[in-house]
Design a protein around this motif. Structure first.
Motif, PDB file in Angstrom:
ATOM      1  N   ASN A  64     -42.976 -15.312  92.590  1.00 31.21           N
ATOM      2  CA  ASN A  64     -41.562 -14.850  92.948  1.00 31.21           C
ATOM      3  C   ASN A  64     -41.787 -13.860  93.669  1.00 31.21           C
ATOM      4  OD1 ASN A  64     -39.987 -15.477  90.411  1.00 31.21           O
ATOM      5  ND2 ASN A  64     -41.801 -14.310  89.168  1.00 31.21           N
ATOM      6  N   HIS A  69     -28.752 -17.632 100.438  1.00 29.67           N
ATOM      7  CA  HIS A  69     -28.976 -17.658  98.976  1.00 29.67           C
ATOM      8  C   HIS A  69     -30.387 -17.318  98.883  1.00 29.67           C
ATOM      9  CE1 HIS A  69     -28.923 -21.663 100.479  1.00 29.67           C
ATOM     10  NE2 HIS A  69     -29.520 -21.780  98.966  1.00 29.67           N
ATOM     11  N   GLN A 111     -32.090 -14.158  98.507  1.00 29.89           N
ATOM     12  CA  GLN A 111     -31.495 -13.555  97.057  1.00 29.89           C
ATOM     13  C   GLN A 111     -32.082 -13.537  95.764  1.00 29.89           C
ATOM     14  OE1 GLN A 111     -29.998 -11.024  98.132  1.00 29.89           O
ATOM     15  NE2 GLN A 111     -29.800 -10.347  99.919  1.00 29.89           N
ATOM     16  N   CYS A 112     -32.192 -14.667  95.306  1.00 34.83           N
ATOM     17  CA  CYS A 112     -32.571 -15.000  94.817  1.00 34.83           C
ATOM     18  C   CYS A 112     -34.401 -14.548  94.392  1.00 34.83           C
ATOM     19  CB  CYS A 112     -32.395 -16.633  94.248  1.00 34.83           C
ATOM     20  SG  CYS A 112     -33.749 -17.469  95.024  1.00 34.83           S
ATOM     21  N   ASP A 157     -36.786 -16.277  94.806  1.00 29.25           N
ATOM     22  CA  ASP A 157     -38.041 -17.285  94.229  1.00 29.25           C
ATOM     23  C   ASP A 157     -38.519 -18.322  95.636  1.00 29.25           C
ATOM     24  OD1 ASP A 157     -39.082 -19.382  92.390  1.00 29.25           O
ATOM     25  OD2 ASP A 157     -36.836 -20.292  91.302  1.00 29.25           O
TER      26      ASP A 157
END
Length: 317
Positions: free
Chosen positions: A61, A78, A81-82, A84
Motif C-alpha cells: 500500500n 483516483h 486517493q486509493c 494502492d
C-alpha cells in the motif's frame, strides 16, 4: 465534573485530567511538537527532491510519495486517493516500452523483499527513468516496506547519445583524413623516387656528354701550342670537368674530417678570391698561419698536388 472525554482545545491524543502531572503534560506536548517539526522537515526534503519518491508498506500500500512521483508517471487522482501500489503499477505498464521486464523485476522484489535494485526504464514517449529500490527497515532491522526512487535521465541519455554520435563522426573523419594522408604520402614517395631516377639519369647523361663529346676536344686542345694564360685557363677547365665527373653532389658538410671554425673562415675567404696576405689581415694572424690552414683544408678535401683549391671550393656547395 470531568466525564473522561477529550477537551475541545486539547492536543490530539492528550486528555486533560486533573490527576496527571502538569510537567508530564508539558513534556509530552514538547515531544509531539518536535515530532511534527521533524515530520515537516522530512516532507519538505521529500518534495524538494529531484527524484520521484514512493514508499509502500509490506502489503504494497502507498504510504507516502512526493509530487514529483505523481508528475513523472502522470498518475490520476483516483489511484492517488486509493493508495494502492498494485493499481499504480498496472497504470504505468501502458507507458512502458518493455512492461514485461518491468513487472518481472517488481515480482522478483516482492518475492525477495530484502534485495536492493537499480535499473533503467524506457518509456514509449522516449523518456528514460533511473529506478532504484531498497527495503525499509525499522530499528530492529525488520522489513516494514520498500522505497522507490525514480529519476528522469532522458537529457543525460540524449547527451551521451549525441556525444557518441559526434565521437563516431570524428573517428570517421580521422580515418578518412588518415587514408588521404597515406595516399598523399604514397604519391609523394613515388614522385620523389621518380625525381631521383630522373636526377640520376640526367647526371649520367651529363657525364656521358662530357666524356664522349667534350673531353676529346679538350684533350686535343691540350696538345696544341698555347700561351701561359691559355694553359692556365685550360687547367681551370680541367679542374671543373674533373670535379663534375667525380661527384655531382659534393658538400663540405660530408667531409670525412670536418673543418675547424677557423678553417671554415679561411674557406669562405678563399671562395671570395682573397689572397693569403688579405686573409691574414682579416683574421688577425700571420700569413704563414693562413698557409697552414690552407694545407689542412687541401688535405681534408683530398686534393692532390697541383689541384686548384679555389676552383675546388667554388664547385662545392
Amino acid at each position: 465534573m470531568y466525564d473522561g472525554s477529550p477537551m475541545e482545545n486539547s492536543p490530539v491524543g492528550l486528555v486533560e485530567c486533573p490527576a496527571l502531572d502538569k510537567r508530564k503534560n508539558h513534556t509530552l506536548r514538547a515531544y509531539i511538537k518536535e515530532l511534527e517539526f521533524n515530520n515537516h522537515i522530512l516532507r519538505v526534503q521529500q518534495e524538494l527532491s529531484l527524484d520521484g519518491i514512493l514508499v509502500v508498506d509490506d502489503e504494497w500500500n502507498m504510504v507516502t510519495f512526493n509530487q514529483r512521483f505523481i508528475e513523472m508517471w502522470e498518475i490520476p487522482e483516483h489511484i492517488v486517493q486509493c493508495r494502492d501500489d498494485k493499481k499504480s503499477i498496472r497504470f504505468v505498464l501502458d507507458k512502458l516500452k518493455y512492461p514485461d521486464q518491468f513487472m518481472a523485476r517488481v515480482e522478483d522484489l516482492m518475492a525477495n523483499p530484502e534485495e536492493k535494485s537499480r535499473d533503467e526504464i524506457e518509456l514509449l514517449d522516449g523518456r528514460f527513468f533511473d529506478r532504484y529500490s531498497a527495503p525499509v527497515l525499522d530499528k530492529e532491522k525488520n522489513i516494514r516496506g520498500r522505497v522507490w526512487f525514480f529519476r528522469d535521465i532522458t537529457e543525460v541519455k540524449e547527451s551521451r547519445a549525441l556525444l557518441k554520435q559526434q565521437n563516431t563522426m570524428l573517428e570517421e573523419q580521422v580515418r578518412h583524413r588518415t587514408a588521404e594522408l597515406q595516399h598523399l604520402n604514397q604519391t609523394l614517395t613515388t614522385l620523389l623516387h621518380s625525381l631521383e631516377k630522373e636526377k640520376k639519369a640526367l647526371e649520367d647523361r651529363v657525364r656521358v656528354n662530357i666524356r664522349e663529346a667534350l673531353l676529346p676536344f679538350f684533350l686535343t686542345l691540350k696538345e696544341t701550342s698555347l700561351s701561359k694564360r691559355q694553359r692556365s685557363l685550360l687547367q681551370m677547365i680541367d679542374y671543373v670537368l674533373s670535379d663534375l665527373l667525380s661527384s655531382m653532389n659534393s658538400s663540405l658538410q660530408n667531409l670525412q674530417y670536418p673543418l675547424t671554425p677557423t678553417e671554415t673562415k679561411v674557406v669562405n675567404c678563399i671562395k671570395t678570391g682573397q689572397t693569403s696576405k688579405e686573409i691574414a689581415l682579416l683574421l688577425g694572424c700571420s700569413e704563414r698561419t693562413v698557409e697552414g690552414h690552407r694545407s689542412a683544408i687541401r688535405r681534408k678535401l683530398g686534393l692532390k698536388k697541383g689541384e686548384n683549391l679555389f676552383l675546388r671550393l667554388r664547385s662545392i656547395s
